[in-house]
Design an enzyme around this catalytic site. Sequence first.
Site, short mmCIF file in Angstrom:
data_model
loop_
_atom_site.label_atom_id
_atom_site.label_comp_id
_atom_site.label_asym_id
_atom_site.label_seq_id
_atom_site.Cartn_x
_atom_site.Cartn_y
_atom_site.Cartn_z
N HIS A 225 0.83 -1.21 0.00
CA HIS A 225 0.00 0.00 0.00
C HIS A 225 0.86 1.25 0.00
O HIS A 225 0.65 2.17 -0.80
CB HIS A 225 -0.91 -0.02 1.23
N GLU A 226 1.84 1.32 0.89
CA GLU A 226 2.68 2.52 0.99
C GLU A 226 3.60 2.65 -0.22
O GLU A 226 3.89 3.76 -0.68
CB GLU A 226 3.49 2.51 2.29
#
Length: 345
Positions: A225-226
């Site tokens: 996600h990051e």
Amino acid sequence: MGRRAVAAAAVTVVWCAATVMCRVLLTDTPAARTPRDAHAWHSNSLSGGRREDRQEGQRGDHLAPYQADNTPDDLYESVGEAEAERTLLREWTQDPEVTPGLFQGDIVITSYDLLSMSTRVAINWNKYPERRWANATVPFVISELYGTSERKMIMLAFHSLDFLTCIKFVPWDQVTKDYLLIWPMEKPKGCWSFVGKRGGQQVVSLQAPDEHSKRCFISLGKVIHELLHALGMFHEQARPDRDDHIDIITENIIPDYIGNFKKQSADNATFPFSYDYNSVMHYGSNFFSYNLNKPTIIPKVKGAKIGQRIMISKLDCLKLNELYGCLDNPFDKEKYTAMCTYLGY
């Protein structure tokens, strides 16, 4: 085969493909050994780095006073001002993507016009080509503060994206100007990133496990996600068409964080992809809730689940490939489309 079984199989395939490389790179991968700029994050604080980073990173400085549609947003200026609500956000039961208290929880805004960069899912390269990683190549450094298990998960995330897209994560050569520094920041703690390439050393913060939970290492999808933020992608539920697919339950949101549920501008060109409940970039159902038993987002499709952090979804995978031109060549398009379809969540 069920969806979870397919996702598990996908992770297994990528793991097998990455295992040998991980074993080599875990010993050869550059750790944070004070490169030429002394790692501006020597203070381990977003607000305590170099002057320019400090100016960009403070809450009052990095939040735009207007939405992408030029609607004033007074809430942005008050985010985090109420101590009681900051306490709610810091509770260890909150998701580590929420606890940093940045824009939309885990995004560091570096200029007032960042919101206008977005298309439906990512930065508009036509307007901001400098935010794209050149040649789809991302140099990286992993902090030596992480243990072996955390380093393995970070490397698996890199190799998952290497395998499913034409993007390549490579160990930083200590010469290249732009690179990612994966670092467990203390202030703010949690999982957070800039969006797209900002230039120079660029932190992706992944909070290490503690006595309460595994934090940013609870699953592979948390790390991915990051990294997708760093590659230029925004949150799925911020799309301008999101109201056709989800309901925002405003009364359950911590009041000072209602601004995090604003939509992106619909003015820019959009990607030809449908709304994705399965996206690894979608908020969970109780993000920013004052009571984690009360949802802040409800899908309009009965039974739909949101906020999975198992693996990059099929559509996430296609979006990322589209974003970096991996589908331009007919052969590559067929290859990556098949890989995304069969190995995405």
